[in-house]
Scaffold this active site. Structure first.
Site, mmCIF file in Angstrom:
data_model
loop_
_atom_site.group_PDB
_atom_site.id
_atom_site.type_symbol
_atom_site.label_atom_id
_atom_site.label_comp_id
_atom_site.label_asym_id
_atom_site.label_seq_id
_atom_site.Cartn_x
_atom_site.Cartn_y
_atom_site.Cartn_z
ATOM 1 N N LYS A 165 0.848 -1.195 0.000
ATOM 2 C CA LYS A 165 0.000 0.000 0.000
ATOM 3 C C LYS A 165 0.884 1.245 0.000
ATOM 4 C CE LYS A 165 -3.932 2.057 2.465
ATOM 5 N NZ LYS A 165 -4.846 1.918 3.629
ATOM 6 N N SER A 190 -9.695 2.124 2.792
ATOM 7 C CA SER A 190 -8.782 2.837 1.909
ATOM 8 C C SER A 190 -7.795 1.922 1.192
ATOM 9 C CB SER A 190 -8.003 3.879 2.709
ATOM 10 O OG SER A 190 -7.199 3.241 3.704
ATOM 11 N N SER A 222 -10.123 -0.424 7.031
ATOM 12 C CA SER A 222 -9.562 -0.213 5.692
ATOM 13 C C SER A 222 -8.848 -1.407 5.086
ATOM 14 C CB SER A 222 -8.606 0.993 5.703
ATOM 15 O OG SER A 222 -9.342 2.181 5.867
#
EC number: 6.3.5.7
Length: 488
Positions: A76, A152, A176
């Site tokens: 990420k 996210s 997330s």
């Protein structure tokens, strides 16, 4: 070959038996990205040249005993990677091309000779539930590209679901990892707070953030957690606890397991298809010898308000460092120093980030601190106490991961309150600091995945994995694959 067809353990065996090479494995990953990522948009930055060079070096190694030897992974984009661009999905960091160090989790992956394929798309500074807040491009759901992948960590979930990498790392502040895992039909774990080092994770809300793995199976997830978990002197919130071999917990035996099902998690607002999928999952557990009872988490109804006050307050403090002075993009339209601060932040941050900074600054301001931030922290304690009370009599808590399956791109982006409510079932886990995992438990009528959330006691990831693995082995939900595309 396809990365869809093999677990990490199976790939490891093929590498040991010289049936494939790491170079071929990495090439397979990049070929898949070239084939589908124009539709999915999971990656923001690729590291193809370095990954291929590392793969060739690994193929010359005689010792291939590392746990993740040669396995293609995605990171990420809020997890710092040395000499590889890290943007947090924000225009503010679009020029952060050459970080000087690796996050601890990246160092641990490198020590086990995993191969970083690239950096994954995300909502800007991890603020969002759909990946539509990325300042570059929204990620799409591989099951149907008209739908969001969640956020996210939407890029992290989509890359695994699309077969681009075998595992990815995401971060979970209020759901997330688990929410996009549910939307994309993969396995996502939010570990106990402090189990995995946050050093090198760009902070959103420091008391809530936690890095965790996303994979196609529970066993793969446990293998990755064995590598990234552990005490880190560089992180003052890192817990000094023993890290077991989580894969040894995967016995398939849940006889006598006591499951708590909060009535609030199946109440009004939960889609009937989601509720039915969870009830079917509970019947599976019954057939395996587990028992379940309805319980109450009475303070969970305050979780969303509590979370957004605490997380926005911490974000207000953490993001104060982004001022255009030391790093990040500096406004070229400023006439003086104060103007430079204001314009750099106004131009660099997106609307959702600004909204949360403003909310957090207000909650921390003189005259409002006691009324809002302090009160939220008190309610947080009540939410944690609810979990503690339940875990006195039960082994795990089970419910849906999200109230609904994935929604369409653009459907909720202009309604932030509805978007915030989408995390209502995942947020309490972060407030309490306990571990939670999402595993696939069905498909909606539209063919979109539904996630089952399993919540455990502090540092009891072993029981969480055992419970998840038993369900996975008794069903075939984890074997289903998306057919990329959808109505255009």
């Amino acid at each position: 070959m396809s990365l869809f067809d093999h677990s990490i353990k199976e790939i490891e065996e093929k590498l040991h038996n010289n049936e494939i090479t790491v170079a071929e494995l990495v090439e397979t990953s990049y070929n898949r990205i070239k084939e589908v990522d124009d539709e999915v948009h999971a990656f923001l930055t690729l590291d193809e040249e370095n990954a291929i060079e590392k793969a060739r070096e690994l193929d010359r190694e005689t010792n291939k005993s590392n746990k993740l030897f040669g396995i293609p992974s995605g990171i990420k984009d809020n997890i710092v990677t040395k000499a590889l661009r890290t943007t947090c999905g924000s225009q503010f960091l679009r020029n952060f091309e050459d970080p000087l160090y690796n996050a601890t989790v990246v160092e641990k992956l490198n020590a086990e000779n995993a191969v970083t394929i690239g950096k994954l798309n995300m909502d800007e500074f991890a603020m969002g539930s759909s990946n539509e807040n990325s300042s570059y491009t929204p990620t799409r759901n591989p099951w149907n590209t008209d739908y969001v992948p969640g956020g996210s960590s939407g890029g992290s979930a989509a890359a695994v679901a699309a077969g681009e990498v075998l595992f990815s790392l995401g971060s979970d502040t209020g759901g997330s990892i688990r929410q996009p895992a549910a939307f994309c039909g993969v396995v996502g774990l939010k570990p106990t707070y402090g189990l995995v080092s946050r050093f090198g994770l760009v902070a959103f809300a420091s008391s809530l953030d936690q890095i965790g793995p996303l994979t196609r199976s529970v066993e793969d997830n446990a293998r990755v957690l064995e590598v990234i978990a552990g005490h880190d002197k560089m992180d003052s919130t890192s817990a000094n606890v023993d890290i077991p071999e989580y894969t040894k917990s995967l016995t398939g035996d849940v006889k006598g397991l006591k499951i708590a099902v909060p009535k609030e998690y199946l109440a009004e607002g939960v889609n009937p298809e989601v509720r039915e999928a969870v009830m079917r999952a509970l019947k599976v557990y019954e057939s395996l010898g587990a028992t379940w009872e309805e319980v109450s988490l009475p303070h969970s109804k305050y979780a969303v308000a509590t979370y957004y006050l605490i997380s926005s307050s911490e974000a207000s403090a953490n993001l104060a460092r982004f001022d255009g002075v030391r790093y990040g993009v500096r406004s070229e339209n400023a006439d003086n120093m104060m103007d430079m601060f204001k314009k750099s932040r106004s131009e660099g941050f997106g609307e959702e980030v600004k909204r949360r900074i403003m909310l957090g600054t207000f909650a921390l301001s003189s005259g409002y601190y006691d009324a809002y931030y302090k009160k939220a922290q008190q309610v947080r304690t009540l939410i944690k106490n609810d979990f503690d009370k339940i875990f006195e009599n039960y082994d795990v808590v089970i419910g849906p991961t999200t109230p609904t399956p994935a929604f369409k791109v653009g459907e909720k982006i202009d309604d932030p309150l509805t978007m915030y409510a989408n995390d209502i079932l995942t947020i309490p886990v972060n407030l309490a600091g306990v571990p939670g995992i999402s595993v696939p438990c069905g498909l909606s009528e539209e063919g979109l995945p539904i996630g089952l959330q399993i919540i455990g006691k502090h540092f009891d990831e072993g029981t969480v994995y055992r419970t998840a693995h038993a369900f996975e082995q008794a069903t075939d939900h984890h074997t289903k694959k998306p057919q990329l595309g959808g109505a255009k």
